[in-house]
Design a protein around this motif. Structure first.
Motif, PDB file in Angstrom:
ATOM      1  N   LEU A 164      50.532  34.130  42.013  1.00 16.81           N
ATOM      2  CA  LEU A 164      49.510  34.997  42.594  1.00 16.81           C
ATOM      3  C   LEU A 164      48.652  34.115  43.485  1.00 16.81           C
ATOM      4  CD1 LEU A 164      48.563  36.827  39.277  1.00 16.81           C
ATOM      5  CD2 LEU A 164      50.077  37.687  41.078  1.00 16.81           C
ATOM      6  N   ARG A 165      48.782  34.267  44.778  1.00 17.55           N
ATOM      7  CA  ARG A 165      48.133  33.341  45.714  1.00 17.55           C
ATOM      8  C   ARG A 165      46.620  33.279  45.487  1.00 17.55           C
ATOM      9  NH1 ARG A 165      51.616  31.357  49.441  1.00 17.55           N
ATOM     10  NH2 ARG A 165      53.451  32.592  50.026  1.00 17.55           N
ATOM     11  N   ASN A 166      46.097  32.057  45.560  1.00 18.16           N
ATOM     12  CA  ASN A 166      44.667  31.782  45.354  1.00 18.16           C
ATOM     13  C   ASN A 166      44.185  32.143  43.944  1.00 18.16           C
ATOM     14  OD1 ASN A 166      44.883  33.180  48.383  1.00 18.16           O
ATOM     15  ND2 ASN A 166      43.904  31.180  48.356  1.00 18.16           N
ATOM     16  N   HIS A 167      45.097  32.376  43.028  1.00 15.06           N
ATOM     17  CA  HIS A 167      44.730  33.001  41.756  1.00 15.06           C
ATOM     18  C   HIS A 167      45.332  32.285  40.544  1.00 15.06           C
ATOM     19  CE1 HIS A 167      44.452  37.137  39.451  1.00 15.06           C
ATOM     20  NE2 HIS A 167      44.058  36.116  38.715  1.00 15.06           N
ATOM     21  N   GLY A 168      46.652  32.250  40.433  1.00 11.73           N
ATOM     22  CA  GLY A 168      47.255  31.630  39.257  1.00 11.73           C
ATOM     23  C   GLY A 168      48.723  31.964  39.124  1.00 11.73           C
ATOM     24  N   LEU A 169      49.245  31.766  37.910  1.00 12.57           N
ATOM     25  CA  LEU A 169      50.671  31.952  37.637  1.00 12.57           C
ATOM     26  C   LEU A 169      50.896  33.170  36.752  1.00 12.57           C
ATOM     27  CD1 LEU A 169      51.668  28.262  36.781  1.00 12.57           C
ATOM     28  CD2 LEU A 169      51.566  29.371  39.036  1.00 12.57           C
ATOM     29  N   LEU A 170      52.094  33.734  36.865  1.00 12.31           N
ATOM     30  CA  LEU A 170      52.476  34.866  36.038  1.00 12.31           C
ATOM     31  C   LEU A 170      53.976  34.804  35.801  1.00 12.31           C
ATOM     32  CD1 LEU A 170      51.216  38.477  36.182  1.00 12.31           C
ATOM     33  CD2 LEU A 170      53.680  38.122  36.325  1.00 12.31           C
TER      34      LEU A 170
END
Length: 250
Positions: A164-170
Motif C-alpha cells: 500500500l503505497r506510502n502506507h505499509g504492507l498487506l
C-alpha cells in the motif's frame, strides 16, 4: 454456543497477534490481522478482528470480535473495532473468495519501501520469491471510506502480496499460515532492500534477472498448499510462543 471450528480459529488468530508482538510487528494498538470463519460454521462471510484499544499482547481467543461484512458485531462483544481495519479487511474478505486471512502491518522497513517511487525492487533472495505475486495500491488516505474498496480490489487482482503505497504492507491467503509466509517473505525483502540501499543506493545493488526471479518463485514452495503452505514455520512459532506465554488461549 460457540462451535469447535470458531474456537479453533480464535485460538489461531489470537496466537498470531502474539507472534506479531514477539516479532516486533506492532503499531501500538493499530493495524489488523483478520481471519474469516469457515462458511460451514456460520452460513455467511463472517470474520474475527482484534478489539480496538488493546495491544497485541492483550489479544486473547475470547476477546476477538466476530463481525460480518457489514461491520455488525455478532458475538455481543463490548469492544469497538477500528473503522480503518474493518473497511480494508472486509473489502478483501468479501471481494476475494480465497482471502480467508488478511494481514496488514506498518513496520519501518515495510513503510519505507512503500514510500519509494520504485517500490520493492528485484534485488534480493526474498523479493525474487515474490515474482509476479506483488501488487501496489496508491495511497488515498486513511482507509475508512467504502468507495475505495473497488479500487483496492482492482489494484490487488489475484496477487497475494500487496504494498500500500506510502502506507505499509498487506498479505492475504487461503490459510493463516500461508498468509504469514507471504507477509514474512515480503517483510524480509523490504528489510534487506532498506539495508542494502543504505550502503550505496539503488545504483550499487545487483539486480536479479527476470528469468532467475521467475525460477526462484517457481522453486519456492513455502506458499504452496501441496507443501504445507507455511504450516511448519507457523507451528514452530506457536511452539515458541507457548513456551513464553499461553495466555492468548483464554
Amino acid at each position: 454456543m460457540m462451535n469447535e471450528q470458531e474456537w479453533s480459529a480464535r485460538l489461531q488468530l489470537a496466537a498470531c497477534y502474539r507472534v506479531f508482538a514477539m516479532l516486533g510487528w506492532t503499531e501500538m494498538i493499530y493495524n489488523h490481522i483478520t481471519l474469516r470463519l469457515p462458511d460451514s460454521a456460520n452460513g455467511e462471510k463472517q470474520f474475527l478482528i482484534n478489539p480496538f484499544g488493546l495491544h497485541y499482547t492483550e489479544v486473547t481467543a475470547s476477546n476477538l470480535v466476530k463481525i460480518n461484512l457489514a461491520g455488525e458485531v455478532l458475538d455481543g462483544s463490548a469492544h469497538p473495532i477500528n473503522p480503518a481495519g474493518y473497511t480494508l479487511h472486509s473489502t478483501i474478505h468479501g471481494g476475494i473468495e480465497e482471502a480467508h486471512c488478511v494481514m496488514h502491518t506498518h513496520t519501518t522497513a515495510g513503510v519505507a519501501v512503500a514510500c519509494m517511487k520504485e517500490g520493492l525492487q528485484q534485488t534480493n533472495f526474498y523479493s525474487a520469491q515474490l515474482h509476479g505475486m506483488l501488487a501496489y495500491h496508491d495511497f488515498e488516505g486513511i482507509t475508512i471510506h467504502a468507495e475505495e474498496g473497488p479500487r483496492v480490489l482492482a489494484s490487488i487482482g489475484n496477487r497475494p502480496a500487496v504494498i500500500l503505497r506510502n502506507h505499509g504492507l498487506l498479505a492475504w491467503g487461503q490459510t493463516l499460515p500461508q498468509t504469514f509466509a507471504i507477509l514474512w517473505t515480503l517483510q524480509r525483502a523490504c528489510e534487506i532492500q532498506m539495508a542494502a540501499f543504505s550502503m550505496g543506493g539503488a545504483q550499487a545493488v545487483i539486480p536479479v534477472p527476470e528469468d532467475v526471479a521467475a525460477k526462484c518463485t517457481r522453486d519456492s514452495l513455502q506458499f504452496d498448499p501441496r507443501h504445507g503452505a507455511g504450516q511448519d514455520v507457523w507451528d514452530s512459532l506457536v511452539r515458541q510462543l507457548d513456551r513464553l506465554d499461553e495466555s492468548y488461549k483464554r
